[in-house]
Design an enzyme around this catalytic site. Structure first.
Site, PDB file in Angstrom:
ATOM      1  N   ASN A   1       0.866  -1.185   0.000  1.00 12.70           N
ATOM      2  CA  ASN A   1       0.000   0.000   0.000  1.00 12.70           C
ATOM      3  C   ASN A   1       0.898   1.229   0.000  1.00 12.70           C
ATOM      4  O   ASN A   1       1.500   1.568   1.019  1.00 12.70           O
ATOM      5  CB  ASN A   1      -0.886  -0.027   1.265  1.00 12.70           C
ATOM      6  CG  ASN A   1      -1.688   1.249   1.429  1.00 12.70           C
ATOM      7  OD1 ASN A   1      -1.824   2.043   0.491  1.00 12.70           O
ATOM      8  ND2 ASN A   1      -2.225   1.469   2.618  1.00 12.70           N
TER       9      ASN A   1
ATOM     10  N   LYS B   1       0.129   4.234  -0.241  1.00 12.70           N
ATOM     11  CA  LYS B   1      -0.544   5.392   0.376  1.00 12.70           C
ATOM     12  C   LYS B   1      -0.373   6.628  -0.527  1.00 12.70           C
ATOM     13  O   LYS B   1      -0.251   6.492  -1.728  1.00 12.70           O
ATOM     14  CB  LYS B   1      -0.008   5.640   1.789  1.00 12.70           C
ATOM     15  CG  LYS B   1       0.032   4.373   2.646  1.00 12.70           C
ATOM     16  CD  LYS B   1       0.158   4.689   4.098  1.00 12.70           C
ATOM     17  CE  LYS B   1       0.419   3.407   4.870  1.00 12.70           C
ATOM     18  NZ  LYS B   1       0.129   3.509   6.275  1.00 12.70           N
TER      19      LYS B   1
ATOM     20  N   HIS C   1      -9.482   0.749   4.875  1.00 12.85           N
ATOM     21  CA  HIS C   1      -8.218   0.983   5.584  1.00 12.85           C
ATOM     22  C   HIS C   1      -8.488   1.899   6.780  1.00 12.85           C
ATOM     23  O   HIS C   1      -9.320   2.805   6.692  1.00 12.85           O
ATOM     24  CB  HIS C   1      -7.198   1.617   4.628  1.00 12.85           C
ATOM     25  CG  HIS C   1      -5.815   1.619   5.187  1.00 12.85           C
ATOM     26  ND1 HIS C   1      -5.396   2.536   6.118  1.00 12.85           N
ATOM     27  CD2 HIS C   1      -4.757   0.791   4.963  1.00 12.85           C
ATOM     28  CE1 HIS C   1      -4.135   2.284   6.445  1.00 12.85           C
ATOM     29  NE2 HIS C   1      -3.724   1.227   5.753  1.00 12.85           N
TER      30      HIS C   1
ATOM     31  N   GLU D   1      -6.965   4.330   7.909  1.00 18.45           N
ATOM     32  CA  GLU D   1      -6.795   5.764   7.619  1.00 18.45           C
ATOM     33  C   GLU D   1      -8.061   6.328   6.967  1.00 18.45           C
ATOM     34  O   GLU D   1      -8.414   7.483   7.180  1.00 18.45           O
ATOM     35  CB  GLU D   1      -5.549   5.973   6.735  1.00 18.45           C
ATOM     36  CG  GLU D   1      -4.272   5.767   7.546  1.00 18.45           C
ATOM     37  CD  GLU D   1      -3.058   5.323   6.744  1.00 18.45           C
ATOM     38  OE1 GLU D   1      -3.071   5.414   5.508  1.00 18.45           O
ATOM     39  OE2 GLU D   1      -2.077   4.854   7.376  1.00 18.45           O
TER      40      GLU D   1
ATOM     41  N   GLU E   1      -5.302  -5.493  10.573  1.00 16.41           N
ATOM     42  CA  GLU E   1      -4.338  -4.416  10.782  1.00 16.41           C
ATOM     43  C   GLU E   1      -4.657  -3.675  12.084  1.00 16.41           C
ATOM     44  O   GLU E   1      -5.490  -2.755  12.082  1.00 16.41           O
ATOM     45  CB  GLU E   1      -4.412  -3.416   9.625  1.00 16.41           C
ATOM     46  CG  GLU E   1      -4.051  -3.993   8.282  1.00 16.41           C
ATOM     47  CD  GLU E   1      -3.437  -2.935   7.369  1.00 16.41           C
ATOM     48  OE1 GLU E   1      -2.331  -3.186   6.882  1.00 16.41           O
ATOM     49  OE2 GLU E   1      -4.038  -1.874   7.176  1.00 16.41           O
TER      50      GLU E   1
ATOM     51  N   GLY F   1       2.187   2.078  10.716  1.00 14.19           N
ATOM     52  CA  GLY F   1       3.080   3.226  10.564  1.00 14.19           C
ATOM     53  C   GLY F   1       3.779   3.636  11.848  1.00 14.19           C
ATOM     54  O   GLY F   1       4.358   4.723  11.918  1.00 14.19           O
TER      55      GLY F   1
ATOM     56  N   SER G   1       3.401  -2.280  10.332  1.00 10.01           N
ATOM     57  CA  SER G   1       4.855  -2.204  10.545  1.00 10.01           C
ATOM     58  C   SER G   1       5.587  -3.489  10.141  1.00 10.01           C
ATOM     59  O   SER G   1       6.546  -3.902  10.798  1.00 10.01           O
ATOM     60  CB  SER G   1       5.170  -1.828  11.996  1.00 10.01           C
ATOM     61  OG  SER G   1       4.669  -0.526  12.283  1.00 10.01           O
TER      62      SER G   1
HETATM   63  C1  PEP Z   1      -0.787  -0.060   5.879  1.00  9.23           C
HETATM   64  O1  PEP Z   1      -0.773   1.040   5.362  1.00  9.23           O
HETATM   65  O2  PEP Z   1      -1.720  -0.826   5.642  1.00  9.23           O
HETATM   66  C2  PEP Z   1       0.300  -0.446   6.780  1.00  9.23           C
HETATM   67  C3  PEP Z   1       0.242  -1.598   7.356  1.00  9.23           C
HETATM   68  O3  PEP Z   1       1.314   0.468   6.956  1.00  9.23           O
HETATM   69  P1  PEP Z   1       2.755   0.189   7.638  1.00  9.23           P
HETATM   70  O4  PEP Z   1       3.276  -1.096   7.041  1.00  9.23           O
HETATM   71  O5  PEP Z   1       3.576   1.364   7.276  1.00  9.23           O
HETATM   72  O6  PEP Z   1       2.521   0.045   9.103  1.00  9.23           O
END
Ligand code: PEP
Length: 252
Positions: free
Chosen positions: A9, A11, A94, A96, A162, A168, A208
């Site tokens: 992803n 983003k 997601h 976000e 997640e 992040g 992460s």
């Molecule tokens: C994500 O954006 O779905 C995500 C898991 O981000 P990160 O790997 O940066 O934590």
């Protein structure tokens, strides 16, 4: 046997030129890796040129979001009909989007259904916040996020667990914790849609994930791959993540 899947992803990162350069850097390494489905999800404006760049490649494309209507007066939105010409996957729900853009369960359910209707595979993200986790409410929250009536788990939908506190932050869940939660999610799907369907649904871990910790996650029996954010826009690291997933769990 569930085919492992690693999705990146990107983003709101990469201009068009940067996206093209990143794909050119990733493609040779990723194309050599077999037995794992590899998906990159760049920003909308890069999908069409990247589709061209990926001709003949085993890398698949996904969008990061979409609206649920097919077409019409929805200024600024992108529809599943438009995406179906460009990509195979779409990330839906997601955290976000839930948080910054106030997407509700009802909206997310409509998006999942619209994606499936147009032949796109939704990667449906679910996960609890830190407060919910600390209050011992993880399973309750996940059950609520999943219980939108009528989601067809048999139609190619992919789930991504997640935990919001892991996205992040550099603070990944422990692989054991992630495996247990994903086992709970599979059990929940089994109750809703039957054991056979639940055994076929791919459930990813996200939060992460890096080249240093992917092996721990992918070694867990319930974890079918990863949704990777930050590490997915570093070509060498993303290739390493996919390669390790293939070394551990590839389907021949
Ligand atoms: C994500 O954006 O779905 C995500 C898991 O981000 P990160 O790997 O940066 O934590």
């Amino acid at each position: 046997m569930r085919m492992p899947l690693v999705a990146g992803n990107w983003k709101m990162n990469t201009t068009l030129n940067e996206a093209i350069a990143l794909v050119k850097k990733m493609r040779p390494g990723l194309d050599q890796i077999e037995g794992v489905e590899k998906v990159i999800c760049p920003p909308f404006i890069s999908l069409a040129p990247i589709k061209e760049l990926l001709k003949g490649s085993s890398i698949k494309l996904g969008a990061q979001n979409m609206y649920f209507e097919e077409k019409g007066a929805y200024t600024g939105e992108i529809s599943p009909l438009m995406l179906a010409e460009l990509c195979q996957f779409v990330i839906v729900g997601h955290s976000e989007r839930r948080h910054y853009f106030k997407e509700t369960g009802e909206i997310i359910e409509k998006k999942v259904k619209a994606a499936l209707k147009f032949g796109l595979k939704p990667i449906l993200c679910i996960g609890e916040t830190l407060e919910e986790n600390e209050a011992g409410k993880t399973e309750e929250v996940l059950a609520k996020q999943l219980s939108s009536a009528g989601i067809n788990y048999a139609g190619g939908l992919v789930l991504a667990y997640e935990p919001v506190w892991a996205i992040g932050t550099g603070r990944a869940a422990s692989s054991r914790q992630a495996n247990e939660t994903i086992a709970f999610i599979r059990q929940f799907v089994s109750k809703q849609s039957g054991k056979e369907t639940a055994q076929g649904v791919r459930i990813l871990y996200g939060g992460s994930v890096t080249a240093d910790n992917i092996a721990e996650f992918i070694n867990q029996p319930e974890i079918d791959g990863a949704l990777v954010g930050g590490a997915s826009i570093k070509a060498d690291e993303f290739i390493s993540i996919v390669k390790q997933a293939s070394d551990i769990k590839r389907v021949r």
